[in-house]
Design a protein around this motif. Sequence first.
Motif, PDB file in Angstrom:
ATOM      1  N   LEU A  30      44.508  47.599  31.144  1.00 51.49           N
ATOM      2  CA  LEU A  30      44.023  46.494  31.977  1.00 51.49           C
ATOM      3  C   LEU A  30      42.498  46.529  32.030  1.00 51.49           C
ATOM      4  N   GLU A  31      41.966  47.704  32.331  1.00 53.19           N
ATOM      5  CA  GLU A  31      40.518  47.860  32.442  1.00 53.19           C
ATOM      6  C   GLU A  31      39.827  47.499  31.124  1.00 53.19           C
ATOM      7  N   PHE A  32      40.350  47.983  30.018  1.00 52.99           N
ATOM      8  CA  PHE A  32      39.760  47.698  28.716  1.00 52.99           C
ATOM      9  C   PHE A  32      39.725  46.200  28.445  1.00 52.99           C
ATOM     10  N   GLN A  33      40.846  45.516  28.644  1.00 55.48           N
ATOM     11  CA  GLN A  33      40.927  44.084  28.362  1.00 55.48           C
ATOM     12  C   GLN A  33      39.998  43.278  29.263  1.00 55.48           C
ATOM     13  N   ALA A  58      40.115  36.730  30.800  1.00 56.49           N
ATOM     14  CA  ALA A  58      40.793  38.012  31.024  1.00 56.49           C
ATOM     15  C   ALA A  58      42.193  37.784  31.592  1.00 56.49           C
ATOM     16  N   CYS A  59      42.317  36.884  32.550  1.00 57.56           N
ATOM     17  CA  CYS A  59      43.632  36.580  33.133  1.00 57.56           C
ATOM     18  C   CYS A  59      44.586  36.049  32.074  1.00 57.56           C
ATOM     19  N   ALA A  60      44.114  35.122  31.270  1.00 54.81           N
ATOM     20  CA  ALA A  60      44.959  34.532  30.228  1.00 54.81           C
ATOM     21  C   ALA A  60      45.408  35.588  29.222  1.00 54.81           C
ATOM     22  N   ILE A  61      44.489  36.461  28.825  1.00 50.63           N
ATOM     23  CA  ILE A  61      44.817  37.523  27.868  1.00 50.63           C
ATOM     24  C   ILE A  61      45.864  38.469  28.456  1.00 50.63           C
ATOM     25  N   LEU A  62      45.686  38.860  29.701  1.00 50.35           N
ATOM     26  CA  LEU A  62      46.621  39.802  30.324  1.00 50.35           C
ATOM     27  C   LEU A  62      48.015  39.201  30.480  1.00 50.35           C
ATOM     28  N   VAL A  63      48.090  37.936  30.837  1.00 52.92           N
ATOM     29  CA  VAL A  63      49.403  37.276  30.951  1.00 52.92           C
ATOM     30  C   VAL A  63      50.080  37.237  29.588  1.00 52.92           C
TER      31      VAL A  63
END
Length: 71
Positions: free
Chosen positions: A23-26, A36-41
């Motif tokens: 999470l931190e890396f992304q 960042a939100c879109a990538i994590l989802v």
Amino acid sequence: HRPCDLYLLCTDGLTDVIEACELEFQINQAPDLETACAILVEMAKMKGSSDNITLLMVQSEGLHAKNLFRQ
């Protein structure tokens, strides 16, 4: 809070499939928090999360704070 503090509120649909270090890396690699939100989802979906995936990121203002919205 301190300048540039980042707060992440999320459901276990995210944290069950993505480790904290990932999470931190992304988040650090993304150009802004919206991205960042879109990538994590998308990552959680690709990793097969079977629960709802909801997250909110808020960063306090400071010199190096990432912009929530692109201009």
